[in-house]
Design a protein around this motif. Structure first.
Motif, PDB file in Angstrom:
ATOM      1  N   LEU A   1     -23.284  22.618 -65.627  1.00  0.00           N
ATOM      2  CA  LEU A   1     -24.831  23.560 -65.723  1.00  0.00           C
ATOM      3  C   LEU A   1     -24.325  24.702 -66.926  1.00  0.00           C
ATOM      4  CD1 LEU A   1     -25.229  24.439 -61.864  1.00  0.00           C
ATOM      5  CD2 LEU A   1     -26.889  23.370 -63.525  1.00  0.00           C
ATOM      6  N   LEU A   2     -23.079  24.888 -66.728  1.00  0.00           N
ATOM      7  CA  LEU A   2     -22.840  25.886 -67.908  1.00  0.00           C
ATOM      8  C   LEU A   2     -22.924  25.345 -69.225  1.00  0.00           C
ATOM      9  CD1 LEU A   2     -19.639  27.629 -66.299  1.00  0.00           C
ATOM     10  CD2 LEU A   2     -21.834  28.739 -66.806  1.00  0.00           C
ATOM     11  N   LEU A   3     -22.330  24.300 -69.593  1.00  0.00           N
ATOM     12  CA  LEU A   3     -22.469  23.650 -70.857  1.00  0.00           C
ATOM     13  C   LEU A   3     -23.735  22.771 -71.229  1.00  0.00           C
ATOM     14  CD1 LEU A   3     -18.840  22.400 -70.878  1.00  0.00           C
ATOM     15  CD2 LEU A   3     -19.747  24.640 -71.525  1.00  0.00           C
ATOM     16  N   ASP A   4     -24.828  22.785 -70.325  1.00  0.00           N
ATOM     17  CA  ASP A   4     -26.075  21.961 -70.613  1.00  0.00           C
ATOM     18  C   ASP A   4     -26.770  22.283 -71.848  1.00  0.00           C
ATOM     19  OD1 ASP A   4     -28.307  20.688 -70.266  1.00  0.00           O
ATOM     20  OD2 ASP A   4     -29.047  21.763 -68.335  1.00  0.00           O
ATOM     21  N   SER A   5     -26.864  21.531 -72.718  1.00  0.00           N
ATOM     22  CA  SER A   5     -27.379  21.852 -73.911  1.00  0.00           C
ATOM     23  C   SER A   5     -28.708  22.171 -73.965  1.00  0.00           C
ATOM     24  CB  SER A   5     -27.044  20.885 -74.902  1.00  0.00           C
ATOM     25  OG  SER A   5     -27.752  19.507 -74.572  1.00  0.00           O
ATOM     26  N   SER A   6     -29.555  21.663 -72.897  1.00  0.00           N
ATOM     27  CA  SER A   6     -31.037  22.012 -72.853  1.00  0.00           C
ATOM     28  C   SER A   6     -31.260  23.385 -72.363  1.00  0.00           C
ATOM     29  CB  SER A   6     -31.703  20.883 -71.821  1.00  0.00           C
ATOM     30  OG  SER A   6     -31.032  21.261 -70.492  1.00  0.00           O
TER      31      SER A   6
ATOM     32  N   ARG B   1     -27.896  32.881 -68.940  1.00  0.00           N
ATOM     33  CA  ARG B   1     -27.812  31.902 -67.813  1.00  0.00           C
ATOM     34  C   ARG B   1     -26.786  32.613 -66.577  1.00  0.00           C
ATOM     35  NH1 ARG B   1     -28.481  25.716 -68.082  1.00  0.00           N
ATOM     36  NH2 ARG B   1     -28.994  25.597 -65.828  1.00  0.00           N
ATOM     37  N   ILE B   2     -27.545  32.779 -65.642  1.00  0.00           N
ATOM     38  CA  ILE B   2     -26.801  33.261 -64.270  1.00  0.00           C
ATOM     39  C   ILE B   2     -26.604  32.163 -63.301  1.00  0.00           C
ATOM     40  CG2 ILE B   2     -27.015  34.923 -62.394  1.00  0.00           C
ATOM     41  CD1 ILE B   2     -28.390  36.582 -64.529  1.00  0.00           C
ATOM     42  N   ILE B   3     -25.663  31.974 -62.787  1.00  0.00           N
ATOM     43  CA  ILE B   3     -25.156  30.686 -61.739  1.00  0.00           C
ATOM     44  C   ILE B   3     -24.563  31.755 -60.698  1.00  0.00           C
ATOM     45  CG2 ILE B   3     -23.937  28.716 -61.053  1.00  0.00           C
ATOM     46  CD1 ILE B   3     -24.077  28.005 -64.175  1.00  0.00           C
ATOM     47  N   LEU B   4     -25.329  31.489 -59.425  1.00  0.00           N
ATOM     48  CA  LEU B   4     -24.666  32.339 -58.374  1.00  0.00           C
ATOM     49  C   LEU B   4     -23.906  31.263 -57.369  1.00  0.00           C
ATOM     50  CD1 LEU B   4     -28.012  34.091 -57.097  1.00  0.00           C
ATOM     51  CD2 LEU B   4     -26.133  34.830 -58.528  1.00  0.00           C
ATOM     52  N   ILE B   5     -22.827  31.841 -56.924  1.00  0.00           N
ATOM     53  CA  ILE B   5     -21.986  31.094 -56.090  1.00  0.00           C
ATOM     54  C   ILE B   5     -21.850  31.845 -54.723  1.00  0.00           C
ATOM     55  CG2 ILE B   5     -19.616  30.183 -55.787  1.00  0.00           C
ATOM     56  CD1 ILE B   5     -19.275  30.182 -58.696  1.00  0.00           C
ATOM     57  N   VAL B   6     -22.536  31.389 -53.667  1.00  0.00           N
ATOM     58  CA  VAL B   6     -22.420  32.114 -52.494  1.00  0.00           C
ATOM     59  C   VAL B   6     -22.040  31.243 -51.362  1.00  0.00           C
ATOM     60  CG1 VAL B   6     -24.267  33.144 -51.053  1.00  0.00           C
ATOM     61  CG2 VAL B   6     -24.502  33.102 -53.361  1.00  0.00           C
ATOM     62  N   SER B   7     -21.387  31.914 -50.553  1.00  0.00           N
ATOM     63  CA  SER B   7     -20.540  31.341 -49.282  1.00  0.00           C
ATOM     64  C   SER B   7     -19.932  32.434 -48.516  1.00  0.00           C
ATOM     65  CB  SER B   7     -19.834  30.516 -49.794  1.00  0.00           C
ATOM     66  OG  SER B   7     -19.035  29.604 -48.784  1.00  0.00           O
ATOM     67  N   MET B   8     -19.254  31.793 -47.372  1.00  0.00           N
ATOM     68  CA  MET B   8     -18.375  32.637 -46.515  1.00  0.00           C
ATOM     69  C   MET B   8     -17.401  33.309 -47.257  1.00  0.00           C
ATOM     70  SD  MET B   8     -18.955  30.647 -42.816  1.00  0.00           S
ATOM     71  CE  MET B   8     -17.110  30.587 -42.918  1.00  0.00           C
ATOM     72  N   GLY B   9     -16.585  34.260 -46.794  1.00  0.00           N
ATOM     73  CA  GLY B   9     -15.442  34.838 -47.384  1.00  0.00           C
ATOM     74  C   GLY B   9     -14.404  33.809 -47.171  1.00  0.00           C
ATOM     75  N   GLY B  10     -13.406  33.555 -48.258  1.00  0.00           N
ATOM     76  CA  GLY B  10     -12.072  33.042 -47.956  1.00  0.00           C
ATOM     77  C   GLY B  10     -12.364  31.394 -48.308  1.00  0.00           C
ATOM     78  N   VAL B  11     -13.440  30.734 -48.729  1.00  0.00           N
ATOM     79  CA  VAL B  11     -13.549  29.366 -48.982  1.00  0.00           C
ATOM     80  C   VAL B  11     -13.365  28.981 -50.478  1.00  0.00           C
ATOM     81  CG1 VAL B  11     -15.416  29.280 -47.255  1.00  0.00           C
ATOM     82  CG2 VAL B  11     -16.092  29.794 -49.605  1.00  0.00           C
ATOM     83  N   GLY B  12     -12.944  30.234 -51.259  1.00  0.00           N
ATOM     84  CA  GLY B  12     -12.643  29.781 -52.694  1.00  0.00           C
ATOM     85  C   GLY B  12     -13.450  30.186 -53.771  1.00  0.00           C
ATOM     86  N   LYS B  13     -14.489  30.705 -53.629  1.00  0.00           N
ATOM     87  CA  LYS B  13     -15.334  31.179 -54.687  1.00  0.00           C
ATOM     88  C   LYS B  13     -14.635  31.668 -55.785  1.00  0.00           C
ATOM     89  CE  LYS B  13     -17.760  34.029 -51.981  1.00  0.00           C
ATOM     90  NZ  LYS B  13     -17.133  33.657 -50.743  1.00  0.00           N
ATOM     91  N   THR B  14     -13.888  32.831 -55.723  1.00  0.00           N
ATOM     92  CA  THR B  14     -13.169  33.558 -56.618  1.00  0.00           C
ATOM     93  C   THR B  14     -12.293  32.543 -57.392  1.00  0.00           C
ATOM     94  OG1 THR B  14     -13.516  35.707 -55.399  1.00  0.00           O
ATOM     95  CG2 THR B  14     -11.748  35.352 -57.202  1.00  0.00           C
TER      96      THR B  14
END
Length: 108
Positions: free
Chosen positions: A63-68, A75-88
């Motif tokens: 998604l980050l490297l998508d040339s289109s 470009r903003i990509i959200l990473i959402v999930s419960m705490g402690g699952v490894g988002k950071t």
């Protein structure tokens, strides 16, 4: 500006009414940093401990490297999930990926 303040006050009044209608009580948190294990984050990620998220990592890098998407200013990509699952950890591993470093001229 006055109109925005009035709208905000009306919204707060509605929230207060909803609180009463749903019998919600306001209480202080029983969470105490000194009595429980406090989670700390840091900038060091042990890549060898990062297991089972390779597919997520690949999809986000694609998604980050998508040339289109280069026509977009940001470009903003959200990473959402419960705490402690490894988002950071996932974010830090992607940030340090060679292809991502090479693609982006400026990094924060």
């Amino acid at each position: 500006m006055v109109h925005k303040i009035k709208d905000l006050n009306q919204l707060l009044d509605q929230v207060s009414k909803d609180k009463d209608n749903f019998s919600l009580n306001i209480s202080e948190s029983s969470y105490n940093k000194s009595s429980s294990k406090y989670r700390e984050t840091h900038s060091l990620v042990d890549v060898s401990m990062f297991v089972g998220r390779e597919k997520d990592k690949s999809r986000l890098i694609d998604l980050l490297l998508d040339s289109s998407a280069n026509q977009q200013l940001y470009r903003i990509i959200l990473i959402v999930s419960m705490g402690g699952v490894g988002k950071t950890a996932l974010t830090k591993i992607i940030y340090s990926d060679y292809g991502v470093k090479k693609h982006f001229e400026k990094r924060i």
